[in-house]
Design an enzyme around this catalytic site. Sequence first.
Site, short mmCIF file in Angstrom:
data_model
loop_
_atom_site.label_atom_id
_atom_site.label_comp_id
_atom_site.label_asym_id
_atom_site.label_seq_id
_atom_site.Cartn_x
_atom_site.Cartn_y
_atom_site.Cartn_z
N TYR A 26 16.57 9.77 23.65
CA TYR A 26 15.15 10.13 23.54
C TYR A 26 14.74 10.18 22.06
CZ TYR A 26 10.78 12.05 25.40
OH TYR A 26 9.47 12.24 25.77
N LYS B 131 7.61 15.44 20.90
CA LYS B 131 7.20 16.27 22.04
C LYS B 131 7.28 17.76 21.68
CE LYS B 131 6.21 13.20 25.25
NZ LYS B 131 4.81 12.90 25.53
P1 NDP Z 1 2.66 4.62 30.61
O1 NDP Z 1 3.26 3.51 29.83
O2 NDP Z 1 2.20 4.34 31.98
O3 NDP Z 1 1.48 5.32 29.80
C1 NDP Z 1 1.50 5.44 28.39
C2 NDP Z 1 0.05 5.28 27.95
O4 NDP Z 1 -0.05 5.51 26.53
C3 NDP Z 1 -0.49 3.89 28.19
O5 NDP Z 1 -1.65 3.96 28.98
C4 NDP Z 1 -0.84 3.38 26.79
O6 NDP Z 1 -1.99 2.57 26.76
C5 NDP Z 1 -1.10 4.68 26.08
N1 NDP Z 1 -1.09 4.50 24.63
C6 NDP Z 1 -0.05 4.21 23.80
N2 NDP Z 1 -0.47 4.09 22.53
C7 NDP Z 1 -1.80 4.35 22.54
C8 NDP Z 1 -2.82 4.37 21.54
N3 NDP Z 1 -2.56 4.12 20.26
N4 NDP Z 1 -4.10 4.65 21.92
C9 NDP Z 1 -4.39 4.92 23.21
N5 NDP Z 1 -3.49 4.88 24.21
C10 NDP Z 1 -2.21 4.60 23.87
O7 NDP Z 1 3.81 5.75 30.63
P2 NDP Z 1 3.87 7.24 31.22
O8 NDP Z 1 2.90 7.42 32.29
O9 NDP Z 1 5.31 7.49 31.45
O10 NDP Z 1 3.47 8.11 29.94
C11 NDP Z 1 2.39 9.03 29.93
C12 NDP Z 1 2.80 10.31 29.25
O11 NDP Z 1 3.79 10.98 30.06
C13 NDP Z 1 3.45 10.13 27.88
O12 NDP Z 1 3.04 11.17 27.02
C14 NDP Z 1 4.93 10.31 28.19
O13 NDP Z 1 5.69 10.70 27.07
C15 NDP Z 1 4.85 11.39 29.24
N6 NDP Z 1 6.05 11.58 30.03
C16 NDP Z 1 6.64 10.53 30.68
C17 NDP Z 1 7.79 10.72 31.41
C18 NDP Z 1 8.46 9.57 32.11
O14 NDP Z 1 9.65 9.70 32.47
N7 NDP Z 1 7.76 8.46 32.37
C19 NDP Z 1 8.43 12.05 31.52
C20 NDP Z 1 7.72 13.09 30.84
C21 NDP Z 1 6.58 12.86 30.11
P3 NDP Z 1 -1.88 0.96 26.55
O15 NDP Z 1 -0.77 0.50 27.48
O16 NDP Z 1 -3.22 0.47 26.95
O17 NDP Z 1 -1.53 0.77 25.12
#
Ligand code: NDP
Length: 256
Positions: free
Chosen positions: A158, A165
């Site tokens: 990670y 985080k």
């Molecule tokens: P996704 O990839 O589905 O979502 C990540 C999102 O971040 C995308 O929609 C992406 O948009 C957006 N993003 C990244 N950079 C930018 C930026 N500069 N401006 C605006 N948007 C941005 O993954 P997750 O659903 O997994 O992630 C969502 C949250 O959940 C994150 O904070 C992640 O750390 C957290 N999380 C995830 C876990 C997991 O196991 N999946 C566990 C615990 C927490 P685009 O693609 O359009 O760039």
Amino acid sequence: MTKLMSGKNVVVMGVANDRSIAWGVAKSLHTAGANLIFTYRKERSYRKLCDLFSKFEIKPLHILRCDVSDDESIKNTFVEIKQIAGSIHGLVHSIAYAEKDDLQGEYFDTSRPGYLLAHSISSYSLIAVAREAQKIMTHGGSIVTQSYIGAERFVENYNVMGPAKAALEANVRYLADNLGKYNIRVNAVSSGPIRTLLAKGTAGMNGLLRTRAEKAPLRRNVDQNEVGDATLFLLSSLSRGITGEVLHVDAGYHIR
Ligand code: NDP
């Protein structure tokens, strides 16, 4: 019958596709009757969102591009949201990013630009977004971000995202104190691992999912819908006495 979120305008940031945690949240909010406003960054995410709206028969109030690495983009986004919706009652921050090279190998090899990028997108952005959201949360509101157990303890691979985080969770507490006087609550959900586009970037995800499911008290992993419902709780009046909290939605793994 009036639904839990009827008449509430909620901004959802971070849907990349139907696997996104933010999409799980959006579905819960839609079922609870909220008016939804979406932001996206990549055109690919915009197209995915449009497909999802027709598949799930969701009519969003608005959909706008917002890049959280750019303060002007954030500012303009909330000015536009004000023009469309007047005020908002909730905000979902479900955004993180780190370079793939910084999510594997030795942590001490993390570069300065890689460290700053991960913190800028995954942690600072909550401050920048909360600042603009506060201006249009004129009746109070609730902000919820998404964290991970890597904030609290070492998690293999990670790497740079762990301190990002940890900073995000500290931001939740500092913002909760600042914004409480406006009746705005700030909380985080700490989800267990879920296979999403972002998670694909972390090395060893398959092994992680397997061992977590074995060790968690509920002997399984969680999904986007469970995180969606918990986030809905934190956005709704059911959690009106809760702020500055990190709620674990991880089948109980955090007690191990
Ligand atoms: P996704 O990839 O589905 O979502 C990540 C999102 O971040 C995308 O929609 C992406 O948009 C957006 N993003 C990244 N950079 C930018 C930026 N500069 N401006 C605006 N948007 C941005 O993954 P997750 O659903 O997994 O992630 C969502 C949250 O959940 C994150 O904070 C992640 O750390 C957290 N999380 C995830 C876990 C997991 O196991 N999946 C566990 C615990 C927490 P685009 O693609 O359009 O760039």
